[in-house]
Motif scaffolding. Structure first.
Motif, mmCIF file in Angstrom:
data_model
loop_
_atom_site.group_PDB
_atom_site.id
_atom_site.type_symbol
_atom_site.label_atom_id
_atom_site.label_comp_id
_atom_site.label_asym_id
_atom_site.label_seq_id
_atom_site.Cartn_x
_atom_site.Cartn_y
_atom_site.Cartn_z
ATOM 1 N N LEU A 1 -5.185 97.247 -5.855
ATOM 2 C CA LEU A 1 -3.901 96.552 -5.815
ATOM 3 C C LEU A 1 -3.488 96.187 -4.390
ATOM 4 O O LEU A 1 -2.560 95.408 -4.193
ATOM 5 C CB LEU A 1 -2.810 97.422 -6.465
ATOM 6 N N LEU A 2 -4.197 96.752 -3.403
ATOM 7 C CA LEU A 2 -3.826 96.515 -2.009
ATOM 8 C C LEU A 2 -4.699 95.482 -1.318
ATOM 9 O O LEU A 2 -4.221 94.698 -0.506
ATOM 10 C CB LEU A 2 -3.907 97.833 -1.217
ATOM 11 N N ILE A 3 -5.990 95.489 -1.634
ATOM 12 C CA ILE A 3 -6.899 94.604 -0.912
ATOM 13 C C ILE A 3 -7.140 93.331 -1.714
ATOM 14 O O ILE A 3 -6.978 93.313 -2.931
ATOM 15 C CB ILE A 3 -8.237 95.315 -0.602
ATOM 16 N N PRO A 4 -7.484 92.239 -1.024
ATOM 17 C CA PRO A 4 -7.654 90.964 -1.724
ATOM 18 C C PRO A 4 -8.792 91.044 -2.747
ATOM 19 O O PRO A 4 -9.774 91.744 -2.515
ATOM 20 C CB PRO A 4 -8.010 89.988 -0.596
ATOM 21 N N LEU B 1 -0.801 88.233 3.142
ATOM 22 C CA LEU B 1 -0.697 89.496 2.393
ATOM 23 C C LEU B 1 -2.077 90.066 2.102
ATOM 24 O O LEU B 1 -2.287 91.285 2.197
ATOM 25 C CB LEU B 1 0.075 89.270 1.095
ATOM 26 N N PHE B 2 -3.026 89.194 1.730
ATOM 27 C CA PHE B 2 -4.384 89.656 1.464
ATOM 28 C C PHE B 2 -4.969 90.381 2.675
ATOM 29 O O PHE B 2 -5.538 91.470 2.548
ATOM 30 C CB PHE B 2 -5.279 88.466 1.109
ATOM 31 N N PRO C 1 -16.088 89.345 -1.617
ATOM 32 C CA PRO C 1 -15.017 89.467 -0.609
ATOM 33 C C PRO C 1 -15.227 88.553 0.588
ATOM 34 O O PRO C 1 -14.254 88.078 1.178
ATOM 35 C CB PRO C 1 -15.071 90.949 -0.204
ATOM 36 N N VAL C 2 -16.492 88.294 0.945
ATOM 37 C CA VAL C 2 -16.775 87.393 2.067
ATOM 38 C C VAL C 2 -16.278 85.987 1.746
ATOM 39 O O VAL C 2 -15.638 85.320 2.569
ATOM 40 C CB VAL C 2 -18.286 87.374 2.368
ATOM 41 N N ILE C 3 -16.545 85.551 0.521
ATOM 42 C CA ILE C 3 -16.109 84.211 0.108
ATOM 43 C C ILE C 3 -14.586 84.121 0.084
ATOM 44 O O ILE C 3 -13.988 83.173 0.597
ATOM 45 C CB ILE C 3 -16.686 83.873 -1.282
ATOM 46 N N ILE C 4 -13.937 85.123 -0.525
ATOM 47 C CA ILE C 4 -12.481 85.081 -0.702
ATOM 48 C C ILE C 4 -11.765 85.122 0.650
ATOM 49 O O ILE C 4 -10.946 84.256 0.960
ATOM 50 C CB ILE C 4 -12.019 86.244 -1.603
ATOM 51 N N ILE C 5 -12.104 86.142 1.470
ATOM 52 C CA ILE C 5 -11.397 86.308 2.747
ATOM 53 C C ILE C 5 -11.865 85.275 3.767
ATOM 54 O O ILE C 5 -11.070 84.610 4.423
ATOM 55 C CB ILE C 5 -11.597 87.735 3.295
#
Length: 424
Positions: free
Chosen positions: A148-151, A170-171, A223-227
């Motif tokens: 719930l905390l990390i993107p 926020l992410f 996560p690499v793609i999203i962030i």
């Protein structure tokens, strides 16, 4: 008026109605009996407005991507990857669980999806090496809170919707607290394994680790793609959600072939059901927020609780307390929708950074999700593992204490949330 609103909502909840009913019925009755100068159809207008935001498109897409990965092999490959490097250490299986929950949380954004995807295989592994079932389940549901905390945190998206904060900021801000939780849990896992003499797992040879890493390379790309995509300006958070669905589909259907094409409609239907529940809550939350704002209830409540000219730190602790208690009883999305409009304006006026406030709020939502009496992850775990309520909560106190300590650190030291954001 306030007591009438609360009384109606409590009575409807005690009668067994789902939260969406009191969330809509309470404000509607207030309009009918206390605001006869208003047209009741304004409720419909506000509910439609509540789900009209472009930001919300990301929610069903991230849910769909998480459901595809939960049905496929992504979680297993992440578990094998983490376990091959730390499984042989003291408390290695517990550390693997915490790390895998963190990694899968950075893919799914959902605590409940993480409980299902990581909890099932890891519980079996933990029991085999000598962990008590209550300790294993407590570790799983509390490690899942990191999701719930990390993107791509759905809680962050809902907070951004209510507060007009940046989803991308926020992410990034949630990563620091999420990693800090993992460090606390990993340290506890090491001490717990040493005290209870939990056997060590065999060490995986480096050649085999390399093979496992190659197999996990594609799932680690999420996560690499999203962030990376968001902060290199390639796409928005909402576009990142669409890309995550495409990536999950290609991975599970075309590359891993763990899901057949004919299964996708059923997975999409499941995602649609969850999404509809979320959207009804969001719509009801918007109507609720508008009615209580029109009645000046937030001002009355904040004046009564916060007094005159409160400090930023005092406000953050009060916010944390209200959200933590609220999420112990009600779904975190509902609490974020109801309480954020009450406290956010006061906190901003006192100089609290809106992004830091969002991290504090979502942290409490994560903490409350696994805290008795009614944390949602408790009931998810009870259903997934077929265990009683008492069996699920028996091992949770040490983790709740650690989460409370981290919560205080995040409140007092805002750089835990903001240092990565400032770096970017």
């Amino acid at each position: 008026m306030v007591w009438t609103l609360l009384g109606i909502m409590v009575i409807l909840l005690l009668m067994g109605f789902p939260m969406m009913i009191p969330l809509i019925a309470g404000p509607l009755i207030i309009i009918l009996f206390y605001m006869d100068n208003l047209d009741p159809t304004i409720m419909v207008q506000q509910m439609v407005e509540g789900i009209s935001s472009y930001v919300l498109i990301a929610v069903p897409l991230f849910i769909f991507a998480a459901d595809i990965m939960t049905s496929g092999r992504t979680s297993r490959k992440l578990l094998d990857f983490v376990g091959s490097f730390v499984g042989h250490l003291r408390g290695g299986y517990a550390i693997t669980t915490a790390a895998a929950c963190t990694l899968f949380g950075s893919i799914s954004g959902s605590t409940q999806a993480t409980v299902v995807a990581i909890g099932k295989p890891m519980r079996e592994r933990l029991l085999k090496v000598g962990y008590k079932d209550s300790s294993a389940i407590a570790l799983i549901i509390n490690s899942s809170d990191v999701a719930l905390l990390i993107p791509p945190s759905i809680g962050m998206i809902i907070y951004a919707l209510v507060s007009d904060a940046s989803v991308g900021d926020l992410f990034i801000a949630g990563i620091g607290p999420g990693v800090l939780i993992f460090i606390f849990f990993a340290s506890y896992a090491y001490i717990h394994a040493k005290v209870y003499d939990i056997p060590l797992a065999p060490k995986v040879p480096w050649k085999e680790r390399g093979d496992i890493f190659l197999k996990a390379l594609l799932p680690l790309g999420f996560p690499v793609i999203i962030i990376g995509g968001i902060y290199t300006g390639q796409f928005t958070p909402t576009e990142a959600a669409g890309i995550s669905v495409l990536y999950a589909f290609v991975l599970e259907v075309l590359i891993f072939r763990s899901i057949k094409l004919k299964e996708i409609p059923n997975i999409a239907l499941s995602s649609g059901i969850v999404t509809s529940a979320v959207f009804v809550l969001v719509a009801g939350g918007q109507a609720f927020s508008w009615v209580i704002s029109f009645a000046r209830i937030p001002q009355m409540l904040t004046d009564a609780v916060l007094g005159n000219d409160p400090s930023a730190l005092y406000i953050l602790f009060i916010v944390a307390l209200f959200f933590f208690i609220g999420c112990m009883f009600v779904d975190p999305i509902v609490v974020i929708l109801i309480l954020t409009p009450i406290f956010a304006p006061v906190a901003t006026m006192a100089g609290v950074d809106p992004i830091h406030l969002g991290v504090v709020i979502v942290f409490q939502a994560a903490l409350g999700s696994a805290t008795p009496p009614f944390g949602v992850d408790i009931f998810t775990a009870s259903a997934v593992f077929n265990k009683s309520y008492l069996d699920v909560i028996r091992g949770t106190p040490p983790y709740i204490i650690m989460l409370l300590i981290v919560s205080v650190l995040v409140i007092v030291f805002e750089d835990i949330s903001l240092f990565l954001l400032r770096l970017f």
